[in-house]
Design an enzyme around this catalytic site. Structure first.
Site, PDB file in Angstrom:
ATOM      1  N   HIS A 411       5.114 -11.701  -1.321  1.00 54.98           N
ATOM      2  CA  HIS A 411       5.080 -10.407  -0.659  1.00 54.98           C
ATOM      3  C   HIS A 411       4.981  -9.248  -1.659  1.00 54.98           C
ATOM      4  O   HIS A 411       4.702  -8.116  -1.295  1.00 54.98           O
ATOM      5  CB  HIS A 411       6.336 -10.245   0.219  1.00 54.98           C
ATOM      6  N   ASP A 415       0.948  -8.120   1.705  1.00 56.42           N
ATOM      7  CA  ASP A 415       1.833  -7.789   2.823  1.00 56.42           C
ATOM      8  C   ASP A 415       1.641  -8.802   3.951  1.00 56.42           C
ATOM      9  O   ASP A 415       0.695  -9.602   3.945  1.00 56.42           O
ATOM     10  CB  ASP A 415       1.569  -6.376   3.312  1.00 56.42           C
TER      11      ASP A 415
END
Lengths: 439, 669
Positions: A411, A415
């Site tokens: 992450h 995203d």
């Protein structure tokens, strides 16, 4: 006495004052008293002098004794320049409530959001007691049951590189003492020393006085351990899963098998998925980007690492430029790489330079899992078993071949939404493989 | 009250009268200027003026030489000026400046100028009487013709120090003058209310001293009476009590209310009896001086006063970095220290060891004298001074009345004036009556005088529980003294240390509390015959070891050694440390030991709360936290007064079995 309350003048402005004359009344902490003049002169009371009831400080100018004919300073000077009151600004920030370092550490350990804790200290300062009162008792208990270690033993553990959190203390109350750290270091000293010299410090684990038996650790095992731990601890891993309708994929594979020639390998499901995956990565190159301290690195070449189970352990040989390979080439090269991996004849170049990893546990009936990112890559795809399952198509329950994909991504780099879009693209490709393979 | 007649004035020379006038003017104008400065906020603390009482300081000090010494009270500006302290130094002190007479450490109530014989003013009522007696004792021992003078108010006449001080001055025929400035109020309590016999001068008779009462507002009368008394003191005819009746015409302290306890009319009445105006009128009336001459003196003083104020305002404030200087005298350097007596050294008892130290130092230093109850011919309750009376006589081996506060306060004054008192108080419990003198005067004197006074006084006595001595003959108390800056606190545990530490104590310039565990007085141990001393702040490693550091004090040192003998199992090797002095405390040695062992136990007969063990534990937790492998533990006597019955007594003292189990527990921690 530093200040008092001005009572009243006992003499009027302009009156002649003798030494010892009581001039005014001053109220101190204990009593009011008449203040006598030490000097003689004519009393002049300035217009802005203190009024009865006002607080006056020691040394504050109250009035003047002047000679006959002398003008008091307030008569000669011009009006004082006015000044604007300056209020001390208050940031009024509600960002972080005041709290000491001990309180902050406690909040971290107990995973308490300090902003939510009402502070009872001065200025709303949050105290350790406030944190204790806020968290459920069970958490407090857990915190108090944590391993204790003497300061001396803690220092020694740091010096010897011993992870004391797993030690059992020999102190009367279970406290880890110097001797416990020393015996742990003695028991596992050589291994610990090797590990720390190979630079994989997070893998150090000292089991203290566990009885055994003990297995020796190969270099490869150590490397795997280090890379796996790093993939978990040094990334921000998130795993998402999706279920695909693999009926068309199964159908396609059937066609390949039926039309196969003898000397050519039939592309397996894994080969098909690798090729489809390459197409999806071309459309979503972000999944191949890598997090480095300097910034995000964009690697060249769509090289896909493929996890292969071998007797020695997990290996991930790299299939290069998959986007430029035909499905037939993918199948052929993959077969060759897997054979090399299992025979231990992979070269160093064969396992370097991957930008994405695929791991397939479908042959064991595993449907979904949480694969671990293979640093410095940012994502890994876990491929599950193809299962004949009931599916609802147009409100009718029908038998279908279902395949679950598990994507773990970092992450820090990607995203959630772009990762999901990538997986959606891949799912669509699997559900309509003919079109995708044409691209 | 003796009246002053023109004939008396005639007996005093014109020059002297003008000096008296000038000095009174100096005090008056300085005080009024200081009062103005106080109103302006230039004086940070209290300011007690001497307005109305000028004739007394001036009349008495006119007879004093620089070598004579004055001890005074909170109302001491006038005494300082009259004794020769310059107005600049006085103003600078009240303004808190670095070049004030006390270097900014004292203010109005603590004026020190030993160079001019101003030995200090005190915020406590009474000690100046004892200190003047002590100065008298020094001068008697040194056979000089100096005189010690105490100025004090009527309030002090009702204080025990007055009783003890006058009595001692009488029995020892001391060259001292006690000047009671009876201004009729002890702050605001009238003497007429607080005294069964408000005729202070008459009380001298109760002590076999001459007492004289004069009009304190008549400078010539004071001058005459003081001259007679000082002459008597200087010539070996003893002390005098001089009561001077007067009145202060300003408030007790600047900024305080004045008419809640006396009337404006009464104050006005006394202002009319101003001593300066009275002398002025007489000088003019008798043709001794013209108004112009007197005006000229007044003008000169005005210039001096204005100069003093300007000087003070322009003077620098003290450097904050100097705030902790001069608590102790500069340490002597080049002391040859002895680590331990060599094998084959002769063995003597603890008491014999300290006796040797005292006897040797008394032979070497004629300024040493010993005071105590029964330490003369009798040789001391514990034979601390046996035989010394025959060698040194009654002045150097001085038996005292049971006046602990008195002779400790006297010792303070003696130590300030060139002699070295040894106060032998037998049991530590007895000296609690004099704790004010020790804590407020003796401990603070070097600091308050910014190192210009030394305080070479040794206060010795027995401590500790045993012999069913019960609660008034068994106290330890050393944490109390160790808490106070300015004191050295010594608790030797064996004859060798006792002699070496007492030698050091008798050569150092700091006040030393020398506390000897009674239960060890007959303990024998090796003591070299050669001269040696043990400096303060150097712990002894009594027994080296590796597993547990045990710090033990005094009597507990042999107790821990006995416990160690019982602990023979492996893994319990004890390192025993005896700090020997609890102030200064040798934390370095303790820390070095804990760094080795990782474990610390403190064994102390004294109470645990706020004790030496707490101090050591805090210091190690601070500096040696990472050295610790176990919590720090203490074994202390019970926090209770000492009971009499043997079973109860044993229950309040750490016993060997307690120490053994504490060490075992600590090793298991």
């Amino acid at each position: 006495m530093e200040e008092g309350t001005f009572g009243e003048w006992l003499k009027r402005d302009g009156e002649t004052i003798e030494r010892g004359t009581a001039l005014f009344v001053l109220e101190g902490e204990k009593s009011a008293q008449d203040i006598e003049s030490l000097d003689r002169g004519i009393l002049r009371i300035p217009p802005d002098g203190p009024r009865p009831g006002e607080t006056v400080k020691v040394g504050q100018l109250l009035g003047y004794l002047v000679e006959a004919g002398e003008r008091a300073p307030f008569e000669t000077s011009t009006a004082p320049a006015g000044h604007l009151p300056v209020a001390v600004g208050d940031a009024g920030s509600a960002a972080t409530p005041p709290a000491g370092p001990a309180t902050r550490r406690m909040a971290r350990e107990l995973k308490v959001d300090l902003q939510r804790v009402p502070g009872s200290g001065p200025g709303g300062r949050v105290t350790p007691d406030d944190v204790n009162a806020w968290v459920p008792a069970v958490l407090v208990k857990r915190a108090s049951e944590r391993v204790t270690i003497s300061p001396r033993a803690r220092r020694l553990a740091g010096q010897l590189g011993v992870d004391w959190t797993s030690l059992r203390g020999s102190g009367r109350t279970g406290r880890i003492r110097e001797r416990d750290v020393r015996s742990a270091a003695a028991a596992n000293g050589p291994a610990a020393a090797q590990l720390s010299s190979s630079g994989h410090s997070p893998l150090q684990r000292v089991a203290g006085d566990l009885p055994g038996p003990w297995l020796s650790v190969t270099t490869m095992r150590k490397t795997i351990a280090a890379r796996m731990a790093a993939g978990v601890h040094e990334t921000a891993p998130v795993t998402i899963t999706t279920r695909c309708d693999a009926s068309n994929l199964v159908n396609l594979r059937q066609q390949f098998r039926q039309t196969a020639c003898n000397d050519e390998p039939v592309p397996g499901y894994n080969d098909l998925i690798i090729k489809l995956l390459a197409g999806a990565l071309v459309r979503h190159p972000q999944l191949t980007h890598q997090w480095h301290e300097r910034g995000i690195y964009v690697p060249e070449g769509l090289h896909i690492a493929v996890a292969v189970d071998t007797d020695a352990g997990l290996l991930a040989p790299v299939l290069r430029d998959v986007d430029r390979l035909s499905l037939r080439d993918v199948a052929a090269r993959m077969k060759h790489l897997a054979e090399q991996a299992r025979s231990g004849s992979l070269s160093a170049a064969d396992i370097q330079g991957g930008v994405f990893t695929i791991s397939n546990l479908g042959m064991f009936g595993i449907e979904a899992f949480t694969p671990i990112i293979n640093l410095p890559q940012s994502a890994i795809l876990g491929v599950g078993a193809i299962v004949r399952d009931a599916a609802v198509v147009n409100d009718t329950v029908v038998p279908r071949d279902r395949l679950t994909l598990s994507l773990t991504f970092d992450h820090r780099v990607v995203d959630g939404a772009p990762a999901a879009r990538f997986l959606q693209t891949l799912r669509q490709a699997i559900e309509a493989p003919g079109a995708a393979l044409l691209q | 009250m003796s009246s002053t007649l023109a004939s008396v004035t005639a007996a005093v020379s014109r020059q002297t009268l003008l000096v008296l006038y000038r000095q009174m003017q100096l005090i008056r104008q300085c005080e009024e200027q200081l009062a103005r400065a106080h109103q302006k906020g230039l004086i940070h603390g209290a300011c007690h003026t001497y307005v109305g009482q000028e004739a007394i300081a001036v009349g008495v000090c006119a007879h004093l030489q620089t070598e004579d010494v004055v001890f005074s009270t909170h109302r001491g500006h006038g005494h300082a000026l009259a004794k020769g302290v310059g107005p600049r130094e006085l103003f600078a002190e009240l303004f808190g400046r670095a070049n004030g007479c006390s270097r900014g450490r004292g203010g109005s109530m603590h004026l020190f100028s030993p160079e001019t014989g101003m030995m200090g003013t005190s915020g406590i009522v009474g000690p100046c009487i004892l200190q003047a007696a002590g100065a008298g004792y020094s001068f008697k021992l040194l056979e000089s013709d100096q005189v010690g003078v105490a100025f004090f108010g009527d309030g002090a006449a009702n204080n025990g120090a007055f009783h003890e001080g006058l009595n001692m001055a009488s029995i020892w025929n001391l060259p001292a003058l006690f000047v009671c400035e009876n201004n009729q109020f002890a702050t605001e309590v009238p003497l007429s209310y607080s005294a069964g016999n408000p005729d202070v001068g008459s009380r001298a008779g109760a002590y076999g001293l001459p007492g004289v009462t004069v009009d304190g507002n008549d400078v010539v009368a004071v001058y005459a009476a003081a001259g007679e008394a000082i002459d008597r003191a200087r010539h070996g005819r003893g002390a005098t009590l001089l009561e001077c009746r007067t009145y202060r015409t300003r408030a007790h302290a600047e900024g305080m209310g004045d008419f809640s306890y006396r009337t404006r009319e009464e104050v006005e009445e006394w202002k009319r009896r101003c001593p300066i105006a009275a002398l002025e009128a007489r000088l003019v009336a008798e043709g001794i001086a013209t108004p112009d001459e007197l005006r000229q003196i007044t003008a000169e003083i005005e210039t001096l006063t204005a100069d003093a104020q300007q000087f003070a305002e322009q003077s620098p404030l003290p450097d904050p970095a100097t705030a902790a200087q001069h608590i102790y005298a500069a340490p002597r350097i080049g002391i040859r220290s002895v680590s331990a007596p060599p094998p084959g050294t002769r063995e003597i008892t603890y008491i014999k060891a300290t006796h040797e130290a005292l006897a040797e130092e008394m032979a070497a230093n004629p300024k040493i004298f010993v005071m105590g109850e029964g330490i003369g011919k009798r040789g001391g309750n514990f034979n601390t001074t046996v035989g010394l009376y025959d060698l040194y006589g009654a002045v150097r081996m001085c038996d005292t009345p049971i006046s602990e506060r008195g002779f400790v306060g006297l010792g303070c004054g003696a130590a300030m004036t060139g002699t070295r008192p040894v106060i032998d108080f037998m049991f530590a419990d007895f000296i609690l009556d004099s704790v004010g003198e020790i804590l407020n005067q003796i401990a603070k004197m070097q600091y308050m005088s910014s190192g210009r006074l030394k305080m070479p006084i040794l206060l010795r006595g027995c401590i500790g529980i045993g012999h069913s001595a019960a609660t008034h003959h068994s106290g330890n108390y050393y944490p109390l003294y160790a808490h106070i800056p300015g004191l050295r606190v010594v608790v030797p545990s064996n004859p060798f240390d006792a002699k070496g530490l007492m030698k050091h104590a008798l050569r150092c310039d700091d006040p030393v509390m020398f506390l000897e565990p009674r239960e060890l007085l007959n303990l024998k141990g090796p003591v070299p015959t050669e001269d040696y001393e043990i400096p303060f702040g150097q712990a002894a490693i009594v027994q080296p070891g590796t597993d547990v550091t045990v710090v033990a004090i005094g009597r507990m040192v042999p107790q821990v050694l006995a416990a160690a003998k019982q602990l023979t199992q492996p893994g319990i090797s004890i390192e025993l440390i005896d700090p020997r002095t609890v102030a200064p405390l040798d934390m370095e040695s303790i820390l070095a030991s804990v760094a080795k062992t990782g474990r610390l136990l403190i064994v102390d007969e004294c109470f645990a709360p706020f004790g030496i063990g707490a101090e050591i534990a805090a210091g190690i937790a601070d500096c040696g936290f990472d050295e610790l492998d176990a919590p720090i533990r203490r074994v202390n006597g019970l926090h209770t007064p000492t009971p009499y019955s043997p079973t109860l007594e044993a229950a309040v003292v750490p016993q060997i079995e307690h120490i053994v189990s504490a060490i075992k527990n600590l090793v298991d921690e």
